[in-house]
Write an enzyme that holds these catalytic residues in place. Structure first.
Site, PDB file in Angstrom:
ATOM      1  N   ASN A  47      51.899   4.052  40.515  1.00  0.00           N
ATOM      2  CA  ASN A  47      52.381   4.506  39.206  1.00  0.00           C
ATOM      3  C   ASN A  47      51.249   4.998  38.319  1.00  0.00           C
ATOM      4  O   ASN A  47      51.447   5.878  37.479  1.00  0.00           O
ATOM      5  CB  ASN A  47      53.130   3.376  38.491  1.00  0.00           C
ATOM      6  CG  ASN A  47      54.467   3.079  39.143  1.00  0.00           C
ATOM      7  OD1 ASN A  47      55.032   3.920  39.848  1.00  0.00           O
ATOM      8  ND2 ASN A  47      54.984   1.888  38.929  1.00  0.00           N
ATOM      9  N   ASP A 100      50.863  14.087  42.181  1.00  0.00           N
ATOM     10  CA  ASP A 100      52.304  13.921  42.304  1.00  0.00           C
ATOM     11  C   ASP A 100      52.715  13.837  43.779  1.00  0.00           C
ATOM     12  O   ASP A 100      53.730  13.233  44.119  1.00  0.00           O
ATOM     13  CB  ASP A 100      53.032  15.091  41.626  1.00  0.00           C
ATOM     14  CG  ASP A 100      54.531  14.878  41.544  1.00  0.00           C
ATOM     15  OD1 ASP A 100      54.962  13.747  41.257  1.00  0.00           O
ATOM     16  OD2 ASP A 100      55.280  15.846  41.783  1.00  0.00           O
ATOM     17  N   ASP A 103      51.138  10.044  45.281  1.00  0.00           N
ATOM     18  CA  ASP A 103      51.535   8.740  44.739  1.00  0.00           C
ATOM     19  C   ASP A 103      52.484   7.993  45.675  1.00  0.00           C
ATOM     20  O   ASP A 103      52.343   6.788  45.907  1.00  0.00           O
ATOM     21  CB  ASP A 103      52.140   8.869  43.328  1.00  0.00           C
ATOM     22  CG  ASP A 103      53.300   9.858  43.268  1.00  0.00           C
ATOM     23  OD1 ASP A 103      53.692  10.400  44.323  1.00  0.00           O
ATOM     24  OD2 ASP A 103      53.807  10.108  42.160  1.00  0.00           O
ATOM     25  N   ARG A 108      53.392   3.758  50.052  1.00  0.00           N
ATOM     26  CA  ARG A 108      53.676   3.346  51.426  1.00  0.00           C
ATOM     27  C   ARG A 108      52.419   2.774  52.087  1.00  0.00           C
ATOM     28  O   ARG A 108      52.506   1.833  52.884  1.00  0.00           O
ATOM     29  CB  ARG A 108      54.226   4.529  52.225  1.00  0.00           C
ATOM     30  CG  ARG A 108      55.652   4.929  51.813  1.00  0.00           C
ATOM     31  CD  ARG A 108      56.202   6.032  52.659  1.00  0.00           C
ATOM     32  NE  ARG A 108      55.599   7.324  52.342  1.00  0.00           N
ATOM     33  CZ  ARG A 108      56.009   8.121  51.369  1.00  0.00           C
ATOM     34  NH1 ARG A 108      57.012   7.746  50.576  1.00  0.00           N
ATOM     35  NH2 ARG A 108      55.420   9.282  51.162  1.00  0.00           N
ATOM     36  N   ASP A 121      58.222   8.317  38.869  1.00  0.00           N
ATOM     37  CA  ASP A 121      57.804   9.613  39.397  1.00  0.00           C
ATOM     38  C   ASP A 121      58.749  10.717  38.938  1.00  0.00           C
ATOM     39  O   ASP A 121      58.338  11.700  38.319  1.00  0.00           O
ATOM     40  CB  ASP A 121      57.758   9.541  40.934  1.00  0.00           C
ATOM     41  CG  ASP A 121      57.179  10.798  41.549  1.00  0.00           C
ATOM     42  OD1 ASP A 121      56.709  11.682  40.812  1.00  0.00           O
ATOM     43  OD2 ASP A 121      57.189  10.915  42.786  1.00  0.00           O
ATOM     44  N   HIS A 122      60.031  10.561  39.224  1.00  0.00           N
ATOM     45  CA  HIS A 122      60.992  11.618  38.898  1.00  0.00           C
ATOM     46  C   HIS A 122      61.236  11.720  37.393  1.00  0.00           C
ATOM     47  O   HIS A 122      61.527  12.811  36.879  1.00  0.00           O
ATOM     48  CB  HIS A 122      62.305  11.364  39.634  1.00  0.00           C
ATOM     49  CG  HIS A 122      62.170  11.437  41.123  1.00  0.00           C
ATOM     50  ND1 HIS A 122      61.542  12.478  41.772  1.00  0.00           N
ATOM     51  CD2 HIS A 122      62.571  10.575  42.100  1.00  0.00           C
ATOM     52  CE1 HIS A 122      61.559  12.269  43.072  1.00  0.00           C
ATOM     53  NE2 HIS A 122      62.174  11.118  43.306  1.00  0.00           N
ATOM     54  N   ASP A 125      58.437  13.757  36.109  1.00  0.00           N
ATOM     55  CA  ASP A 125      58.625  15.133  36.584  1.00  0.00           C
ATOM     56  C   ASP A 125      59.598  15.890  35.684  1.00  0.00           C
ATOM     57  O   ASP A 125      59.416  17.082  35.413  1.00  0.00           O
ATOM     58  CB  ASP A 125      59.152  15.132  38.022  1.00  0.00           C
ATOM     59  CG  ASP A 125      58.066  14.817  39.041  1.00  0.00           C
ATOM     60  OD1 ASP A 125      56.875  14.882  38.674  1.00  0.00           O
ATOM     61  OD2 ASP A 125      58.409  14.499  40.201  1.00  0.00           O
TER      62      ASP A 125
END
Length: 381
Positions: A47, A100, A103, A108, A121-122, A125
């Site tokens: 994040n 972007d 991340d 993972r 994230d989204h 965005d």
């Protein structure tokens, strides 16, 4: 209590499902991001990477706002933006795009993937749309060879609706189909910034072919990509889910409910533009774009929360109610200083959106017992 109910009932079953079929992304960018992520320390929270990338876009917006607040610097006869600013803009934009992309790979890699990361994230965005659209506008500006502020306003809405289409797809299908236009646009924008630093904005005054200017190519590419690629693919994916009986919302009303608030926001903001006594879009285009883009981000974030938590999309975003009052005050001629009203309302929208984001992040962090910007556990030593 409402939020806690949403988290407990929806987020526990949340599973991130995305499809990326873009050749540029698959064969070029993903291998590049896989290479880059290896150099990141394993203690670095995903994040924090996401937020850093977003702040590069905000920095670009603020930097160009300082040198070209009213989008006239690139016009003939005006003092142009220094070349080093375009170099910095190109580097910052590519860094934001790269961060972007890495991340999720960092999440993972460190086994720290959570619904909070997907939402963060989204969500950022959705807000980033306004920052990169307004920043790239400074390349052409408002001159004779540039793009009019009203034209850019509608182009911005094309970009915004293209963005929300992907999340509308996931709201109905459960799968996020990543749009092709995003990767292509980010690489292109970064290169155009660097080219502008070398050749100067005067180059964009010249026609590409016959009387077809670069500004026309800029407009054509955005609109064509949205209406010939993004929109058809979104409709195809939803119809495919409908034919296979895997559509999550069977009724037409429920399926298209996420578009109600964005459409109302478009109608309200456009009414303000068209009926403005002082022609506010000509006076304060940057602030007006910022207000619209931030309000749209708030609408989109709430849709993302709904599609991630498997809850019903709320028909009306509460920000639209005070905005209706603002627009009525403008249209009726009650307001003496329209510019001041725009600044106050923009500040209110930004603060409301930030407050919403912080509240959601705090509640998600508490529910999953994690820190938003650290890989340490709250109860760990």
């Amino acid at each position: 209590l409402k939020w806690q109910h949403v988290w407990l009932c929806g987020w526990g079953a949340c599973h991130y499902s995305a499809v990326d079929s873009n050749p540029l992304s698959i064969y070029v960018m993903h291998p590049f991001w896989n290479f880059v992520v290896k150099f990141l320390p394993t203690w670095l929270a995903p994040n924090l990477i996401t937020l850093t990338g977003f702040m590069f876009l905000v920095l670009n917006f603020l930097m160009l706002a300082f040198y070209d607040f009213d989008f006239t610097a690139s016009a003939a006869g005006h003092e142009h933006v220094p070349s080093w600013v375009w170099v910095a803009a190109g580097i910052f934009n590519f860094l934001a795009y790269t961060l972007d992309g890495v991340d999720g790979k960092q999440a993972r890699r460190t086994n720290s993937s959570t619904p909070l990361g997907e939402l963060f994230d989204h969500g950022l965005d959705s807000w980033a749309c306004i920052f990169f659209v307004a920043t790239v506008y400074s390349i052409f500006g408002r001159g004779e060879s540039g793009v009019g502020v009203a034209t850019l306003y509608y182009i911005l809405w094309v970009v915004l609706f293209s963005f929300i289409l992907s999340h509308w797809e996931k709201y109905n299908t459960g799968i996020l189909f990543l749009p092709w236009g995003y990767d292509i646009s980010q690489v292109t924008i970064s290169l155009v910034y660097l080219v502008t630093a070398v050749v100067g904005v005067e180059t964009w005054y010249q026609p590409v072919l016959f009387h077809f200017l670069y500004r026309d190519l800029f407009t054509f590419m955005i609109i064509a990509c949205s209406f010939t690629v993004t929109l058809p693919m979104s409709l195809y994916n939803v119809m495919k889910a409908y034919r296979s009986n895997s559509l999550k919302h069977s009724s037409f009303y429920e399926a298209f409910l996420p578009f109600l608030s964005p459409v109302l926001l478009f109608l309200l903001s456009t009414t303000w533009v068209v009926c403005s006594p002082s022609n506010i879009l000509e006076l304060q285009p940057r602030i007006f774009y910022l207000m619209v883009g931030t309000a749209f981000a708030n609408v989109t974030c709430k849709l993302i929360v709904c599609q991630m938590s498997n809850t019903r999309c709320q028909p009306l975003n509460w920000l639209l109610l005070p905005m209706l009052v603002v627009v009525l005050l403008v249209v009726s001629g009650t307001v003496v200083n329209e510019t001041l009203l725009l600044y106050v309302w923009t500040a209110a929208v930004i603060l409301a959106h930030i407050h919403y984001g912080i509240s959601v992040v705090q509640q998600l962090s508490g529910h999953f017992n994690i820190f938003a910007f650290s890989l340490k556990k709250p109860n760990s030593d």
